[in-house]
Write an enzyme that holds these catalytic residues in place. Structure first.
Site, short mmCIF file in Angstrom:
data_model
loop_
_atom_site.label_atom_id
_atom_site.label_comp_id
_atom_site.label_asym_id
_atom_site.label_seq_id
_atom_site.Cartn_x
_atom_site.Cartn_y
_atom_site.Cartn_z
N LYS A 6 -36.36 -71.61 24.15
CA LYS A 6 -34.96 -71.54 24.61
C LYS A 6 -34.13 -72.65 23.98
O LYS A 6 -32.96 -72.82 24.29
CB LYS A 6 -34.90 -71.67 26.13
CG LYS A 6 -35.68 -70.61 26.87
CD LYS A 6 -35.65 -70.92 28.37
CE LYS A 6 -36.83 -70.29 29.09
NZ LYS A 6 -37.06 -70.93 30.38
N ARG A 23 -49.49 -81.69 20.14
CA ARG A 23 -49.63 -81.20 18.75
C ARG A 23 -48.34 -80.48 18.39
O ARG A 23 -47.80 -79.72 19.19
CB ARG A 23 -50.80 -80.24 18.62
CG ARG A 23 -50.81 -79.56 17.26
CD ARG A 23 -52.08 -78.81 17.00
NE ARG A 23 -53.19 -79.72 16.79
CZ ARG A 23 -54.39 -79.34 16.38
NH1 ARG A 23 -54.64 -78.06 16.17
NH2 ARG A 23 -55.36 -80.22 16.20
N ARG A 74 -60.45 -76.75 19.23
CA ARG A 74 -61.18 -77.97 19.55
C ARG A 74 -60.35 -79.05 20.22
O ARG A 74 -60.74 -79.62 21.23
CB ARG A 74 -61.79 -78.62 18.29
CG ARG A 74 -63.15 -78.15 17.91
CD ARG A 74 -63.25 -78.17 16.42
NE ARG A 74 -62.26 -77.27 15.90
CZ ARG A 74 -62.44 -75.95 15.82
NH1 ARG A 74 -63.58 -75.43 16.14
NH2 ARG A 74 -61.48 -75.15 15.40
N THR A 75 -59.22 -79.38 19.61
CA THR A 75 -58.49 -80.56 20.08
C THR A 75 -58.01 -80.34 21.51
O THR A 75 -58.22 -81.18 22.39
CB THR A 75 -57.32 -80.87 19.13
OG1 THR A 75 -57.82 -80.87 17.80
CG2 THR A 75 -56.70 -82.21 19.45
N HIS A 128 -53.80 -87.10 12.32
CA HIS A 128 -54.58 -86.49 13.41
C HIS A 128 -55.54 -87.58 13.92
O HIS A 128 -56.73 -87.53 13.67
CB HIS A 128 -55.33 -85.27 12.88
CG HIS A 128 -55.92 -84.38 13.93
ND1 HIS A 128 -56.04 -84.73 15.27
CD2 HIS A 128 -56.42 -83.10 13.84
CE1 HIS A 128 -56.60 -83.73 15.93
NE2 HIS A 128 -56.83 -82.74 15.09
N1 CP Z 1 -60.23 -80.16 14.29
C1 CP Z 1 -59.16 -79.58 14.86
O1 CP Z 1 -58.06 -80.16 14.97
O2 CP Z 1 -59.40 -78.31 15.35
P1 CP Z 1 -58.35 -77.44 16.13
O3 CP Z 1 -57.22 -77.12 15.20
O4 CP Z 1 -59.10 -76.22 16.61
O5 CP Z 1 -57.84 -78.27 17.29
#
Ligand code: CP
Length: 306
Positions: free
Chosen positions: A80, A101, A51-52, A129
């Site tokens: 590396k 991320r 999603r993100t 998040h």
């Molecule tokens: N909600 C969320 O962070 O989903 P993903 O891990 O798929 O990005």
């Protein structure tokens, strides 16, 4: 230049403006179709995501911009030995804004300190998040009509679930919020959030183990999965993973307006038979994630659309 590391980087007024903008984008997408023409978003994902990452990419494409990036550490020069600080210096030459991320708490903050472009924390370990929180706030405000005066159940892995940590940080700033923390003993909310965020802000909360006990009292239930990737041993995960399963029978205990949110991915904690219940809004929530990320990109790039 601004970065987004935590929901607290935005004041309540700034948050409200981003949510207003997201609602306008939802209503009039054509107005924004070329707003970021010529701009590039880099998605730097050292940890898996559906999603993100894809909603960030969809957001930039919807704004007429372009995207580049990597979807795992394995396909970048991190393998590396390149540091996050060096990587972001390169990316600052290639893109106008970056979403990162990383499995290590604080990695996006290290990147932001060395970056020439805005950096957005797209999830750092078990820490924060913030763009999931923007998604959650937009979903709640759009479907409940307010962000105040709500009793919110947070259920599942409250220890490692970064979406829960960010959401609590954001919601304690609104009036009349009350939390019901629903988790097994081993996965309770960490002390640094219970004491430093809830108690310091005098936000009422209760802690329960049984979901059935909480359901009749809630305006909103925020389910989370048990975070397999943060466990030190498989045995503990297996013991915890099916602790909560929300099914049709349990939903009979909930009020007719109680919304069910989930940041997703869902594993077993919500039975698929619940998906058709009108109170289940987790897939709609994922759609709101695109609008709010569009609004965030416009805000951080200081793009105005008349
Ligand atoms: N909600 C969320 O962070 O989903 P993903 O891990 O798929 O990005």
């Amino acid at each position: 230049m601004r970065h987004l590391m935590s929901p607290l980087d935005l004041s309540v007024e700034e948050l409200d403006k981003i949510l207003d903008l997201a609602n306008d984008i939802e209503a009039h997408p054509e107005k924004y179709a070329h707003a970021c023409a010529g701009k590039k978003l880099a998605t730097l994902f050292y940890e898996p995501s559906t999603r993100t990452r894809l909603s960030f990419e969809a957001a930039m494409l919807n704004l007429g911009g372009s995207v580049l990036g990597f979807s795992s550490a394995d396909s970048s020069s991190a393998t590396k030995g390149e540091s996050v600080a060096d990587t972001i210096r390169m990316i600052s030459c290639y893109a106008d804004i970056a979403a990162m991320r990383h499995p290590k708490e604080g990695a996006p903050m290290v990147a932001a300190a060395k970056s020439g472009i805005p950096v957005i924390n797209a999830g750092d370990g078990g820490h924060q998040h913030p763009t999931q929180t923007l998604t959650d706030l937009l979903t709640i405000r759009s479907l409940k009509g307010r962000l105040s005066g709500l009793t919110i159940g947070l259920c599942g892995d409250l220890k490692f679930g970064r979406t829960v940590h960010s959401l609590i940080n954001a919601l304690v700033r609104y009036e009349g919020i009350r939390f019901v923390l629903i988790s097994p003993e081993e996965l309770r909310l960490p002390d640094y959030i219970r004491e430093d965020v809830l108690e310091r802000n005098h936000v009422p909360y209760t802690e329960v183990v049984r979901l059935e006990e909480a359901l009749p009292t809630l305006d909103l239930l925020y389910m989370t999965r048990v975070q397999k990737e943060r466990f030190f041993n498989e045995e503990d995960y297996v013991r915890m993973k099916d602790f909560y399963i929300l099914d049709k029978k349990k939903m009979k205990l909930a009020g007719p307006d109680m919304l069910i949110l989930h940041p997703l991915p869902r594993v077993n904690e919500i039975s698929v038979e619940v998906d058709d219940d009108p109170r289940a809004v987790y897939f709609k929530q994922a759609q709101y994630g695109v609008y709010v990320r569009m609004a965030l990109i416009l805000t951080l790039l200081e793009v105005k659309v008349c």
